[in-house]
Design a protein around this motif. Structure first.
Motif, PDB file in Angstrom:
ATOM      1  N   ASP A  31       0.812  -1.216   0.000  1.00  0.00           N
ATOM      2  CA  ASP A  31       0.000   0.000   0.000  1.00  0.00           C
ATOM      3  C   ASP A  31       0.851   1.274   0.000  1.00  0.00           C
ATOM      4  N   LYS A  32       2.180   1.109  -0.070  1.00  0.00           N
ATOM      5  CA  LYS A  32       3.149   2.211  -0.114  1.00  0.00           C
ATOM      6  C   LYS A  32       3.071   3.110   1.127  1.00  0.00           C
ATOM      7  N   PHE A  33       2.636   2.544   2.257  1.00  0.00           N
ATOM      8  CA  PHE A  33       2.507   3.295   3.502  1.00  0.00           C
ATOM      9  C   PHE A  33       3.724   3.131   4.405  1.00  0.00           C
ATOM     10  N   MET A  34       4.369   1.972   4.368  1.00  0.00           N
ATOM     11  CA  MET A  34       5.457   1.669   5.302  1.00  0.00           C
ATOM     12  C   MET A  34       6.677   1.157   4.543  1.00  0.00           C
ATOM     13  N   MET A  35       7.841   1.664   4.939  1.00  0.00           N
ATOM     14  CA  MET A  35       9.107   1.176   4.418  1.00  0.00           C
ATOM     15  C   MET A  35       9.844   0.513   5.572  1.00  0.00           C
ATOM     16  N   THR A  36      10.328  -0.708   5.354  1.00  0.00           N
ATOM     17  CA  THR A  36      11.109  -1.420   6.363  1.00  0.00           C
ATOM     18  C   THR A  36      12.448  -1.810   5.747  1.00  0.00           C
ATOM     19  N   GLY A  37      13.440  -1.994   6.606  1.00  0.00           N
ATOM     20  CA  GLY A  37      14.742  -2.365   6.076  1.00  0.00           C
ATOM     21  C   GLY A  37      15.649  -2.978   7.120  1.00  0.00           C
ATOM     22  N   ILE A  38      16.690  -3.638   6.633  1.00  0.00           N
ATOM     23  CA  ILE A  38      17.744  -4.207   7.476  1.00  0.00           C
ATOM     24  C   ILE A  38      19.081  -3.866   6.826  1.00  0.00           C
ATOM     25  N   ASN A  39      20.147  -3.856   7.634  1.00  0.00           N
ATOM     26  CA  ASN A  39      21.473  -3.573   7.095  1.00  0.00           C
ATOM     27  C   ASN A  39      22.548  -4.223   7.947  1.00  0.00           C
ATOM     28  N   ALA A  40      23.712  -4.379   7.337  1.00  0.00           N
ATOM     29  CA  ALA A  40      24.906  -4.866   8.036  1.00  0.00           C
ATOM     30  C   ALA A  40      26.096  -4.095   7.479  1.00  0.00           C
ATOM     31  N   PHE A  41      26.965  -3.601   8.362  1.00  0.00           N
ATOM     32  CA  PHE A  41      28.106  -2.803   7.943  1.00  0.00           C
ATOM     33  C   PHE A  41      29.365  -3.247   8.662  1.00  0.00           C
ATOM     34  N   LEU A  42      30.490  -2.957   8.043  1.00  0.00           N
ATOM     35  CA  LEU A  42      31.804  -3.129   8.630  1.00  0.00           C
ATOM     36  C   LEU A  42      32.505  -1.784   8.524  1.00  0.00           C
ATOM     37  N   ASP A  43      32.911  -1.213   9.674  1.00  0.00           N
ATOM     38  CA  ASP A  43      33.594   0.077   9.735  1.00  0.00           C
ATOM     39  C   ASP A  43      35.072  -0.152  10.044  1.00  0.00           C
ATOM     40  N   TYR A  44      35.929   0.663   9.436  1.00  0.00           N
ATOM     41  CA  TYR A  44      37.368   0.591   9.692  1.00  0.00           C
ATOM     42  C   TYR A  44      37.929   2.003   9.605  1.00  0.00           C
ATOM     43  N   ASP A  45      38.774   2.389  10.568  1.00  0.00           N
ATOM     44  CA  ASP A  45      39.386   3.717  10.477  1.00  0.00           C
ATOM     45  C   ASP A  45      40.886   3.603  10.261  1.00  0.00           C
ATOM     46  N   ASP A  46      41.510   4.737   9.944  1.00  0.00           N
ATOM     47  CA  ASP A  46      42.931   4.738   9.599  1.00  0.00           C
ATOM     48  C   ASP A  46      43.846   4.512  10.801  1.00  0.00           C
ATOM     49  N   ALA A  47      43.286   4.410  12.018  1.00  0.00           N
ATOM     50  CA  ALA A  47      44.094   4.080  13.199  1.00  0.00           C
ATOM     51  C   ALA A  47      44.113   2.580  13.479  1.00  0.00           C
ATOM     52  N   GLY A  48      43.265   1.803  12.783  1.00  0.00           N
ATOM     53  CA  GLY A  48      43.223   0.356  12.984  1.00  0.00           C
ATOM     54  C   GLY A  48      42.041  -0.143  13.777  1.00  0.00           C
ATOM     55  N   ASN A  49      41.088   0.738  14.109  1.00  0.00           N
ATOM     56  CA  ASN A  49      39.874   0.314  14.797  1.00  0.00           C
ATOM     57  C   ASN A  49      38.906  -0.300  13.785  1.00  0.00           C
ATOM     58  N   ALA A  50      38.201  -1.352  14.203  1.00  0.00           N
ATOM     59  CA  ALA A  50      37.215  -1.987  13.322  1.00  0.00           C
ATOM     60  C   ALA A  50      35.988  -2.371  14.127  1.00  0.00           C
ATOM     61  N   ARG A  51      34.823  -2.289  13.471  1.00  0.00           N
ATOM     62  CA  ARG A  51      33.569  -2.596  14.145  1.00  0.00           C
ATOM     63  C   ARG A  51      32.569  -3.096  13.112  1.00  0.00           C
ATOM     64  N   ALA A  52      31.724  -4.037  13.517  1.00  0.00           N
ATOM     65  CA  ALA A  52      30.622  -4.528  12.691  1.00  0.00           C
ATOM     66  C   ALA A  52      29.320  -4.020  13.292  1.00  0.00           C
ATOM     67  N   SER A  53      28.292  -3.873  12.450  1.00  0.00           N
ATOM     68  CA  SER A  53      26.995  -3.448  12.962  1.00  0.00           C
ATOM     69  C   SER A  53      25.870  -4.110  12.192  1.00  0.00           C
ATOM     70  N   LEU A  54      24.764  -4.300  12.900  1.00  0.00           N
ATOM     71  CA  LEU A  54      23.515  -4.804  12.321  1.00  0.00           C
ATOM     72  C   LEU A  54      22.427  -3.806  12.665  1.00  0.00           C
ATOM     73  N   GLY A  55      21.522  -3.541  11.712  1.00  0.00           N
ATOM     74  CA  GLY A  55      20.486  -2.563  11.975  1.00  0.00           C
ATOM     75  C   GLY A  55      19.172  -2.926  11.333  1.00  0.00           C
ATOM     76  N   ALA A  56      18.126  -2.264  11.818  1.00  0.00           N
ATOM     77  CA  ALA A  56      16.784  -2.435  11.276  1.00  0.00           C
ATOM     78  C   ALA A  56      16.068  -1.095  11.361  1.00  0.00           C
ATOM     79  N   GLU A  57      15.104  -0.893  10.453  1.00  0.00           N
ATOM     80  CA  GLU A  57      14.353   0.352  10.448  1.00  0.00           C
ATOM     81  C   GLU A  57      12.934   0.110   9.951  1.00  0.00           C
ATOM     82  N   ALA A  58      12.039   1.004  10.377  1.00  0.00           N
ATOM     83  CA  ALA A  58      10.651   1.020   9.902  1.00  0.00           C
ATOM     84  C   ALA A  58      10.228   2.484   9.862  1.00  0.00           C
ATOM     85  N   LYS A  59       9.703   2.914   8.710  1.00  0.00           N
ATOM     86  CA  LYS A  59       9.350   4.327   8.546  1.00  0.00           C
ATOM     87  C   LYS A  59       8.064   4.456   7.754  1.00  0.00           C
ATOM     88  N   ASN A  60       7.282   5.466   8.130  1.00  0.00           N
ATOM     89  CA  ASN A  60       6.157   5.882   7.306  1.00  0.00           C
ATOM     90  C   ASN A  60       6.133   7.408   7.304  1.00  0.00           C
TER      91      ASN A  60
END
Length: 173
Positions: free
Chosen positions: A31-60
């Protein structure tokens, strides 16, 4: 690859470049009323730090909810990447289609120190297709750490394709 400006570590007092790569999937309801989503990311910075993330969203058109979980993978020599989560609930302010009120909450698990928890309460105003203004209070839940008020003026180029902004709402008055 995208550049992101947020990377929570035990020490974050220098400028750095943070890159990330990830995957996401969004679905629009039939019905084009709601948008839902999921994501997964890997972050890395120039100092050597690294992190993974999982996310979810729901929007209207009126409500927005997003949540993310972060897992530290690698620490730089003098920093520790924090595990944690954050979530955001935002709602359009009735009769002010160009304004949102929001609540953000976060919890970062400290390594060799106390956890960092807090809640942000604020509003974002879309003043024009290219200009938004945000003001909020970051209520930190930690003794000895002061709460913070902040204001952010943001310019977006190219301008957003929107029908309602503060300035356009007053053009019809």
């Amino acid at each position: 690859m995208c550049i992101r400006d947020r990377f929570s570590t035990e020490q974050n007092n220098d400028e750095r470049i943070v890159g990330n790569i990830g995957f996401g999937k969004r679905n629009l309801s039939d019905d084009k009323f709601m948008m839902t989503g999921i994501n997964a990311f890997l972050d890395y910075d120039d100092a050597g730090n690294a992190r993974a993330s999982l996310g979810a969203e729901a929007k209207n058109a009126v409500l927005q909810f997003s949540a993310n979980y972060y897992l530290g993978l690698a620490d730089a020599s003098d920093e520790k990447v924090l595990d944690g989560y954050d979530y955001r609930l935002a709602s359009q302010i009735p009769y002010l289609h160009w304004a949102n009120a929001f609540i953000d909450s976060y919890d970062w698990s400290g390594k060799d120190r106390d956890d960092i928890k807090g809640t942000k309460l604020g509003t974002e105003l879309l003043l024009s297709p290219a200009v938004s203004f945000e003001v909020a209070c970051d209520d930190k839940d930690k003794a000895g750490v002061e709460d913070e008020w902040y204001a952010k003026l943001q310019f977006t180029y190219p301008p957003r394709a929107v029908s309602y902004t503060h300035l356009r709402a007053h053009e019809t008055d």
